[in-house]
Design a protein around this motif. Structure first.
Motif, short mmCIF file in Angstrom:
data_model
loop_
_atom_site.label_atom_id
_atom_site.label_comp_id
_atom_site.label_asym_id
_atom_site.label_seq_id
_atom_site.Cartn_x
_atom_site.Cartn_y
_atom_site.Cartn_z
N GLN A 4 0.89 -1.18 0.13
CA GLN A 4 0.18 0.22 0.05
C GLN A 4 0.87 1.26 0.01
O GLN A 4 1.90 1.33 0.57
N HIS A 5 0.48 2.00 -0.72
CA HIS A 5 1.29 3.67 -0.73
C HIS A 5 0.26 4.54 0.00
O HIS A 5 -0.84 4.86 -0.49
N GLU A 6 1.01 5.44 0.82
CA GLU A 6 0.36 6.52 1.28
C GLU A 6 1.29 7.53 1.85
O GLU A 6 2.46 7.03 2.44
N ASN A 8 4.31 9.34 1.45
CA ASN A 8 5.63 9.22 1.62
C ASN A 8 5.93 7.84 2.38
O ASN A 8 6.91 7.62 3.14
N ARG A 9 5.32 6.94 2.21
CA ARG A 9 5.54 5.63 2.74
C ARG A 9 4.65 4.32 2.04
O ARG A 9 3.55 4.61 1.31
N ILE A 10 5.63 3.39 1.61
CA ILE A 10 4.94 2.17 1.25
C ILE A 10 5.05 1.08 2.33
O ILE A 10 5.95 0.82 3.12
N GLU A 22 7.59 -1.74 6.19
CA GLU A 22 7.43 -0.42 5.60
C GLU A 22 8.92 0.35 5.17
O GLU A 22 9.88 -0.07 5.71
N GLN A 58 9.49 -1.68 -4.63
CA GLN A 58 8.48 -0.97 -4.73
C GLN A 58 8.73 0.35 -4.78
O GLN A 58 8.25 1.17 -5.51
N PHE A 59 9.65 0.94 -3.75
CA PHE A 59 10.12 2.36 -3.57
C PHE A 59 10.82 2.74 -5.04
O PHE A 59 10.29 3.76 -5.46
N TYR A 62 8.03 3.40 -7.68
CA TYR A 62 7.57 4.43 -7.46
C TYR A 62 8.10 5.72 -7.51
O TYR A 62 7.55 6.60 -8.25
#
Length: 93
Positions: A4-6, A8-10, A22, A58-59, A62
């Motif tokens: 999940q992305h929110e 400035n955090r995955i 995270e 993931q980061f 993104y």
């Protein structure tokens, strides 16, 4: 693994909502399009299963998609970026 992305955090959680891992990357103040990877966290029950590498991947995906420049404080992320030439294209030099 469902990431999940929110803001400035995955991250990822289990079905009960327990945080499994995270990666946190706040914006650098007064520097447009630049974030700093502050930490990569993996819950002890998930260690040794490659979750940290998945979070960094993931980061990377993104940040690349968003056109971000990256600074690294997290030791794990620094090591991952050092070992992957593709990741290095995002580093803020």
């Amino acid at each position: 693994m469902n990431f999940q992305h929110e803001n400035n955090r995955i991250y990822t959680t289990d079905q009960d909502g327990t945080l499994l891992g995270e990666i946190v990357f706040p914006n650098v103040p007064d520097v447009a399009d630049t974030v700093v990877v502050e930490r990569t966290f993996v819950n002890p029950i998930m260690r040794g299963q490659g979750l940290a590498a998945q979070l960094v991947e993931q980061f990377y995906q993104y940040a690349k998609q968003q056109g971000l420049h990256v600074q690294l404080l997290c030791p794990y992320a620094k090591k991952a970026f050092d070992q992957n030439p593709d990741y290095q294209q995002l580093l803020d030099r």
